[in-house]
Design a protein around this motif. Structure first.
Motif, mmCIF file in Angstrom:
data_model
loop_
_atom_site.group_PDB
_atom_site.id
_atom_site.type_symbol
_atom_site.label_atom_id
_atom_site.label_comp_id
_atom_site.label_asym_id
_atom_site.label_seq_id
_atom_site.Cartn_x
_atom_site.Cartn_y
_atom_site.Cartn_z
ATOM 1 N N ARG A 260 11.185 10.791 -2.393
ATOM 2 C CA ARG A 260 11.878 11.837 -3.152
ATOM 3 C C ARG A 260 12.275 11.371 -4.549
ATOM 4 N N ARG A 261 12.587 10.092 -4.699
ATOM 5 C CA ARG A 261 13.200 9.609 -5.936
ATOM 6 C C ARG A 261 12.249 8.871 -6.877
ATOM 7 N N LEU A 262 11.150 8.357 -6.345
ATOM 8 C CA LEU A 262 10.226 7.627 -7.219
ATOM 9 C C LEU A 262 9.523 8.587 -8.186
ATOM 10 N N PRO A 263 9.347 8.215 -9.447
ATOM 11 C CA PRO A 263 8.603 9.051 -10.402
ATOM 12 C C PRO A 263 7.161 9.261 -9.937
ATOM 13 N N VAL A 264 6.588 10.405 -10.311
ATOM 14 C CA VAL A 264 5.239 10.751 -9.865
ATOM 15 C C VAL A 264 4.218 9.694 -10.282
ATOM 16 N N LYS A 265 4.278 9.267 -11.549
ATOM 17 C CA LYS A 265 3.312 8.291 -12.037
ATOM 18 C C LYS A 265 3.452 6.963 -11.292
ATOM 19 N N THR A 266 4.685 6.545 -11.053
ATOM 20 C CA THR A 266 4.924 5.309 -10.314
ATOM 21 C C THR A 266 4.368 5.400 -8.908
ATOM 22 N N MET A 267 4.574 6.544 -8.263
ATOM 23 C CA MET A 267 4.071 6.736 -6.908
ATOM 24 C C MET A 267 2.550 6.665 -6.871
ATOM 25 N N MET A 268 1.903 7.266 -7.854
ATOM 26 C CA MET A 268 0.436 7.244 -7.891
ATOM 27 C C MET A 268 -0.102 5.824 -8.084
ATOM 28 N N ILE A 269 0.584 5.049 -8.923
ATOM 29 C CA ILE A 269 0.165 3.659 -9.130
ATOM 30 C C ILE A 269 0.317 2.864 -7.834
ATOM 31 N N ILE A 270 1.457 3.023 -7.170
ATOM 32 C CA ILE A 270 1.706 2.302 -5.920
ATOM 33 C C ILE A 270 0.696 2.706 -4.858
ATOM 34 N N VAL A 271 0.456 4.025 -4.749
ATOM 35 C CA VAL A 271 -0.514 4.518 -3.769
ATOM 36 C C VAL A 271 -1.888 3.899 -4.009
ATOM 37 N N GLY A 272 -2.333 3.917 -5.274
ATOM 38 C CA GLY A 272 -3.641 3.368 -5.594
ATOM 39 C C GLY A 272 -3.755 1.895 -5.258
ATOM 40 N N ILE A 273 -2.725 1.118 -5.621
ATOM 41 C CA ILE A 273 -2.746 -0.328 -5.356
ATOM 42 C C ILE A 273 -2.746 -0.616 -3.857
ATOM 43 N N VAL A 274 -1.888 0.109 -3.112
ATOM 44 C CA VAL A 274 -1.808 -0.105 -1.661
ATOM 45 C C VAL A 274 -3.134 0.230 -0.984
ATOM 46 N N VAL A 275 -3.739 1.338 -1.375
ATOM 47 C CA VAL A 275 -5.015 1.741 -0.781
ATOM 48 C C VAL A 275 -6.091 0.695 -1.057
ATOM 49 N N ILE A 276 -6.155 0.189 -2.282
ATOM 50 C CA ILE A 276 -7.159 -0.814 -2.633
ATOM 51 C C ILE A 276 -6.950 -2.104 -1.839
ATOM 52 N N ILE A 277 -5.703 -2.570 -1.759
ATOM 53 C CA ILE A 277 -5.409 -3.816 -1.039
ATOM 54 C C ILE A 277 -5.746 -3.687 0.445
ATOM 55 N N VAL A 278 -5.282 -2.591 1.065
ATOM 56 C CA VAL A 278 -5.536 -2.395 2.492
ATOM 57 C C VAL A 278 -7.031 -2.259 2.769
ATOM 58 N N SER A 279 -7.721 -1.532 1.904
ATOM 59 C CA SER A 279 -9.165 -1.338 2.076
ATOM 60 C C SER A 279 -9.923 -2.658 1.967
ATOM 61 N N LEU A 280 -9.592 -3.455 0.953
ATOM 62 C CA LEU A 280 -10.236 -4.752 0.789
ATOM 63 C C LEU A 280 -9.955 -5.669 1.974
ATOM 64 N N ARG A 281 -8.725 -5.617 2.478
ATOM 65 C CA ARG A 281 -8.372 -6.445 3.638
ATOM 66 C C ARG A 281 -9.212 -6.065 4.859
ATOM 67 N N LEU A 282 -9.373 -4.773 5.075
ATOM 68 C CA LEU A 282 -10.176 -4.314 6.216
ATOM 69 C C LEU A 282 -11.640 -4.719 6.061
ATOM 70 N N ILE A 283 -12.147 -4.620 4.850
ATOM 71 C CA ILE A 283 -13.536 -5.011 4.616
ATOM 72 C C ILE A 283 -13.725 -6.504 4.877
ATOM 73 N N VAL A 284 -12.789 -7.317 4.381
ATOM 74 C CA VAL A 284 -12.861 -8.770 4.593
ATOM 75 C C VAL A 284 -12.802 -9.111 6.079
ATOM 76 N N MET A 285 -11.919 -8.396 6.823
ATOM 77 C CA MET A 285 -11.746 -8.676 8.245
ATOM 78 C C MET A 285 -13.013 -8.350 9.050
ATOM 79 N N THR A 286 -13.841 -7.455 8.534
ATOM 80 C CA THR A 286 -15.054 -7.080 9.270
ATOM 81 C C THR A 286 -16.256 -7.949 8.914
ATOM 82 N N LEU A 287 -16.095 -8.796 7.885
ATOM 83 C CA LEU A 287 -17.212 -9.654 7.481
ATOM 84 C C LEU A 287 -17.402 -10.786 8.479
ATOM 85 N N PRO A 288 -18.652 -11.103 8.832
ATOM 86 C CA PRO A 288 -18.909 -12.216 9.756
ATOM 87 C C PRO A 288 -18.752 -13.558 9.029
ATOM 88 N N PHE A 289 -18.089 -14.490 9.676
ATOM 89 C CA PHE A 289 -17.904 -15.815 9.070
ATOM 90 C C PHE A 289 -18.424 -16.876 10.043
#
Length: 289
Positions: A260-289
């Motif tokens: 409710r209180r975070l500015p719209v632009k700040t929320m969009m930046i946080i959302v984008g960063i979180v999505v990228i980090i989580v997505s990259l983590r999932l991709i790394v976890m699925t890679l065969p080592f």
């Protein structure tokens, strides 16, 4: 009255968590009776409480990533994929219910958007849960595909933030988007928020109302997927479920207030960063080592 009940529930969860903390860290001598919670609770529950707290705080504030965050957190502490998936889906009924309730109370819900996504999301979740039970051995193929999609969405969100104006575009086939979100959420142990919220925000939708509406719909999507999963596979691992519920219940009101209180632009930046980090983590976890 609604907010009072939610706050009371969160306070009870906090008291139980505090009791467990004093029981296991490090004051073992303070009453051994606390160690007899159904004869199945040990100090590991503190890890599950932390997982629920962090995952729900992210989900409540950003409208996404509870399942992904909680599942990856549990897997990193040695919980088996089957136990993690089953426990996260069961606990999501309670955590998403509290979070959705708070978003509704704070006026973060767009009723038209909610009505357009809830039923398709439920149908997609039922189908996804059934296929997960039937074709569990192919999960390793689905997860990186979902992660790659959400990674692109995260990049698009950050790209729009860098522009001076974000032009709002109508989201076509909203029902199809919600069905895909519910389906992939059930299949991959998470993805309802990252897929639905990220797509809507990337199209220029207001983050606050998008997050609130998607969070409220997630409650019904979670019930659908969990009920289907229980009907076909049963459920166990109660200590993990209780820990996730306790941690999530404590942070749910905090997440709703942050949204409710975070500015719209700040929320969009946080959302984008979180999505990228989580997505990259999932991709790394699925890679065969």
């Amino acid at each position: 009255m609604t907010s009072v009940l939610v706050m009371v529930f969160a306070a009870i969860a906090l008291m139980v968590t505090g009791h467990l903390l004093f029981t296991y860290i490090p004051f073992r001598t303070i009453g051994n009776t606390a160690l007899n919670l159904a004869g199945q609770v040990d100090s590991d529950i503190l890890i599950f409480i932390l997982a629920g707290f962090v995952a729900q705080l992210i989900d409540g504030a950003l409208g996404m990533a509870y399942g992904v965050s909680a599942t990856t957190f549990l897997l990193s502490f040695g919980v088996s994929p089957v136990a993690a998936s089953a426990s996260v889906h069961a606990s999501e009924i309670f955590t998403s219910g509290v979070s959705g309730w708070m978003h509704l109370k704070f006026g973060n819900v767009n009723s038209k958007l909610f009505k357009n996504i809830v039923l398709p999301g439920v149908l997609g979740a039922i189908l996804g849960a059934y296929l997960l039970f039937s074709f569990e051995e192919y999960l390793y193929i689905i997860k990186p595909i979902v992660a790659a999609y959400t990674l692109v969405l995260g990049i698009l969100i950050l790209r729009k933030v860098l522009r001076k104006k974000v032009k709002k575009k109508p989201v076509k086939r909203l029902g199809f988007l919600a069905t895909a979100g519910g389906f992939l959420d059930a299949i991959g142990g998470g993805g309802w928020g990252p897929i639905v919220s990220s797509t809507l925000i990337a199209k220029g939708r207001n983050p606050m109302y998008t997050i609130g509406s998607v969070n409220l719909a997630e409650f019904f999507v979670s019930i659908a997927s969990s009920s289907t999963f229980v009907a076909f596979a049963g459920i166990s691992h109660w200590q993990i479920i209780v820990g996730l519920i306790l941690g999530g219940s404590i942070s749910a009101p905090i997440g709703a207030i942050m949204a409710r209180r975070l500015p719209v632009k700040t929320m969009m930046i946080i959302v984008g960063i979180v999505v990228i980090i989580v997505s990259l983590r999932l991709i790394v976890m699925t890679l065969p080592f």
